[in-house]
Design a protein around this motif. Structure first.
Motif, short mmCIF file in Angstrom:
data_model
loop_
_atom_site.label_atom_id
_atom_site.label_comp_id
_atom_site.label_asym_id
_atom_site.label_seq_id
_atom_site.Cartn_x
_atom_site.Cartn_y
_atom_site.Cartn_z
N ILE A 234 -15.74 -3.51 -34.07
CA ILE A 234 -15.14 -4.12 -32.79
C ILE A 234 -13.53 -4.04 -33.46
CG2 ILE A 234 -14.56 -6.54 -31.90
CD1 ILE A 234 -17.44 -7.26 -31.82
N ASP A 235 -12.83 -3.40 -32.40
CA ASP A 235 -11.41 -3.45 -32.47
C ASP A 235 -10.97 -4.98 -31.99
OD1 ASP A 235 -8.67 -3.41 -32.00
OD2 ASP A 235 -8.51 -1.71 -30.98
N GLY A 236 -10.63 -5.72 -33.10
CA GLY A 236 -10.52 -7.07 -32.66
C GLY A 236 -9.09 -7.49 -33.16
N ILE B 70 2.11 -3.85 -13.96
CA ILE B 70 3.02 -4.38 -15.09
C ILE B 70 2.26 -5.16 -15.95
CG2 ILE B 70 4.95 -5.95 -15.43
CD1 ILE B 70 6.37 -4.68 -12.75
N ARG B 71 2.46 -5.15 -17.09
CA ARG B 71 1.89 -6.06 -17.98
C ARG B 71 2.88 -7.18 -18.71
NH1 ARG B 71 -0.37 -4.74 -24.38
NH2 ARG B 71 1.84 -4.45 -24.53
N PHE B 72 2.42 -8.40 -18.84
CA PHE B 72 3.21 -9.47 -19.49
C PHE B 72 2.49 -9.89 -20.52
CE2 PHE B 72 5.66 -11.48 -15.43
CZ PHE B 72 6.38 -10.26 -15.54
N SER C 11 -10.20 1.95 -23.68
CA SER C 11 -9.94 1.20 -25.03
C SER C 11 -8.73 1.69 -25.97
CB SER C 11 -11.21 1.39 -26.03
OG SER C 11 -11.38 2.73 -25.98
N HIS C 12 -8.36 0.65 -26.98
CA HIS C 12 -6.84 1.32 -27.56
C HIS C 12 -7.40 2.46 -28.40
CE1 HIS C 12 -3.73 1.17 -30.40
NE2 HIS C 12 -3.05 0.47 -29.44
N ILE C 13 -8.66 2.60 -29.06
CA ILE C 13 -8.91 3.54 -29.85
C ILE C 13 -8.99 4.99 -29.19
CG2 ILE C 13 -11.44 3.40 -29.66
CD1 ILE C 13 -11.58 3.20 -32.74
N ARG D 135 7.07 -7.86 -23.53
CA ARG D 135 6.70 -6.40 -23.62
C ARG D 135 5.19 -6.38 -24.50
NH1 ARG D 135 11.21 -3.21 -26.23
NH2 ARG D 135 11.36 -5.54 -27.22
N SER D 136 5.29 -7.25 -25.69
CA SER D 136 3.90 -7.12 -26.29
C SER D 136 3.89 -8.53 -27.05
CB SER D 136 3.77 -6.10 -26.85
OG SER D 136 2.58 -6.15 -27.89
N ASP D 137 2.84 -8.86 -27.65
CA ASP D 137 2.92 -9.88 -28.76
C ASP D 137 3.22 -9.18 -30.15
OD1 ASP D 137 0.41 -8.46 -29.01
OD2 ASP D 137 -0.64 -10.32 -28.58
N SER E 282 -1.50 -1.15 -40.23
CA SER E 282 -1.58 -1.36 -38.81
C SER E 282 -3.11 -1.24 -38.19
CB SER E 282 -0.91 -0.18 -38.04
OG SER E 282 -1.68 1.05 -38.30
N GLY E 283 -2.93 -2.00 -36.91
CA GLY E 283 -4.41 -1.90 -36.18
C GLY E 283 -4.88 -0.45 -36.17
N THR E 284 -3.98 0.41 -35.81
CA THR E 284 -4.21 1.78 -35.58
C THR E 284 -4.96 2.23 -36.94
OG1 THR E 284 -2.54 2.02 -34.10
CG2 THR E 284 -3.54 4.07 -34.95
N MET E 285 -4.29 2.10 -37.85
CA MET E 285 -5.03 2.58 -39.15
C MET E 285 -6.54 2.13 -39.43
SD MET E 285 -4.13 2.98 -43.23
CE MET E 285 -2.56 3.92 -42.93
N1 TLP Z 1 -1.16 -2.50 -29.02
C1 TLP Z 1 0.04 -2.23 -28.52
C2 TLP Z 1 0.14 -0.85 -28.12
O1 TLP Z 1 -0.16 -0.05 -29.02
C3 TLP Z 1 -0.45 -0.54 -26.83
C4 TLP Z 1 0.06 -3.42 -27.54
O2 TLP Z 1 1.59 -3.64 -27.38
O3 TLP Z 1 -0.68 -4.04 -26.90
N2 TLP Z 1 -6.09 -2.35 -31.02
C5 TLP Z 1 -5.67 -3.13 -29.69
C6 TLP Z 1 -6.40 -3.70 -28.81
C7 TLP Z 1 -4.10 -3.24 -29.57
O4 TLP Z 1 -3.53 -3.58 -28.38
C8 TLP Z 1 -3.35 -2.46 -30.41
C9 TLP Z 1 -1.93 -2.45 -30.36
C10 TLP Z 1 -3.99 -1.95 -31.70
C11 TLP Z 1 -5.39 -1.75 -31.58
C12 TLP Z 1 -2.92 -1.11 -32.78
O5 TLP Z 1 -2.23 -1.99 -33.54
P1 TLP Z 1 -0.72 -1.34 -34.25
O6 TLP Z 1 0.06 -1.45 -33.58
O7 TLP Z 1 -0.88 -2.39 -35.35
O8 TLP Z 1 -1.43 -0.12 -34.60
#
Ligand code: TLP
Length: 344
Positions: free
Chosen positions: A170-172, A318-320, A85-87, A8-10, A60-63
């Motif tokens: 950059i969202d890295g 689908i994403r792997f 983009s995620h953001i 599902r995800s890393d 978290s990455g989101t924060m």
């Molecule tokens: N990505 C998660 C889900 O939120 C989609 C995933 O399973 O791939 N930037 C990028 C590029 C991301 O892929 C993610 C998480 C985040 C930011 C946010 O990171 P978290 O989950 O720590 O808030």
């Protein structure tokens, strides 16, 4: 016992035993007072590895991304970002809700924005229009299938941004994956932006945590916003200790995840599934099952019966995601199961 393969995800990676050990032994203090030596050590190491002046440990990455926008921008400003983009796509409209900014989205080529496209949407100085206050890039680009920003694009975007005095974030979340795939130092990749957020809890395996990096002044300001959002953590060294293992022990092995992703991708293509092999540059494999006449949800349900978990990214997509919890035999198992489902 049935094999369990979680693609599902890393983010599903579990802390290594070395991490658990380090967490147990971590020296801690109250980080809101700046007294947690393990957090300080992690922030210093992150700053050193990315060539930035300072770092902030966030949950978290989101924060990390949201703090970057809040710190760079004023309410009513405009942020340029990629449509997928995620953001913009996955952060619950935080740009609008938290930072009070407007997003100007551009659709990239496999997630990659060009300097020319960005230049077209930079606002002129005009009392009627918002100020273009930030350019956000995502490296690697998640929804495009883990694609890496070519250095030539990063250079051109930086040149443009500097000439217009607009900062770049950059969202890295997976910047280390890009560095490994492109055989570049992460410091070089981070040199094309003013601020960068990195996730420790994805391919690098830490249970929790990200870093936001930038200039000293930027981080002082971001630290205030982190407190505002309730992200001021106390004895956070317990989790920062795992992040230190991520940065020192878990980076080089990402190469194996990329090899596993490539093996999966070429097998999927051989099975007649639709996949753009050019996007499989890191640990994400995005493919389309419409060619075999199955909906993504039905395919996922069939995979589940064999202990394989994945996420849908659209009606037929689908994403792997490969990660250190996935072994070579797991990859072979997934390929065999898919062949069985498609033939059946
Ligand atoms: N990505 C998660 C889900 O939120 C989609 C995933 O399973 O791939 N930037 C990028 C590029 C991301 O892929 C993610 C998480 C985040 C930011 C946010 O990171 P978290 O989950 O720590 O808030």
């Amino acid at each position: 016992m049935m094999r369990l393969v979680d693609l599902r995800s890393d983010t599903v990676t579990l802390p290594t035993s070395q991490m658990r050990q380090a967490m147990y032994q971590a020296e801690v203090g109250d980080d809101v007072y700046g007294e947690d030596s393990t957090v300080i050590q992690l922030e210093n190491l992150g700053a050193e590895m990315t060539g930035k002046e300072a770092a902030l440990f966030v949950p978290s990455g989101t924060m990390g991304n949201q703090l970057a926008v809040m710190t760079h921008c004023q309410r009513g400003d405009e942020v340029i970002c990629e449509t997928d983009s995620h953001i913009f796509f996955y952060e619950v409209a935080g740009l609008a809700y938290l930072a009070g900014v407007q997003a100007r989205t551009l659709t990239g080529n496999k997630g990659i924005l060009s300097a020319e496209a960005i230049e077209q949407v930079i606002r002129p100085s005009d009392i009627h229009q918002p100020r273009t206050a930030l350019i956000c890039l995502e490296n690697t680009h998640n929804r495009a299938g883990g694609t890496c920003y070519p250095i030539t694009d990063l250079r051109a975007i930086q040149r443009l941004a500097q000439s217009r005095a607009i900062p770049i974030h950059i969202d890295g979340a997976r910047l280390f994956n890009a560095a490994i795939a492109q055989k570049k130092n992460v410091k070089e990749l981070a040199s094309y932006c003013d601020t960068v957020s990195l996730c420790l809890s994805k391919g690098l395996g830490a249970p929790i945590g990200s870093l936001l990096l930038g200039s000293k002044t930027f981080i002082v300001n971001a630290r205030r916003y982190r407190k505002l959002l309730g992200g001021g953590m106390r004895q956070a060294g317990i989790i920062a200790a795992a992040g230190l293992i991520s940065l020192t022990q878990q980076v080089d092995r990402l190469e194996q995840d990329h090899l596993n992703a490539k093996q999966l991708a070429s097998a999927l293509a051989n099975l007649g599934l639709i996949i753009d092999l050019d996007t499989v540059q890191t640990n994400i494999v995005l493919f389309d099952v419409s060619s075999v006449g199955i909906h993504a949800q039905n395919m996922l349900a069939s995979l589940r019966e064999f202990g394989i978990k994945a996420n849908a990214f659209g009606e037929y997509k689908i994403r792997f995601v490969t990660h250190y919890g996935i072994t070579k035999p797991d990859i072979e198992y997934v390929i065999n199961v898919l062949a069985k489902i498609i033939k059946g």
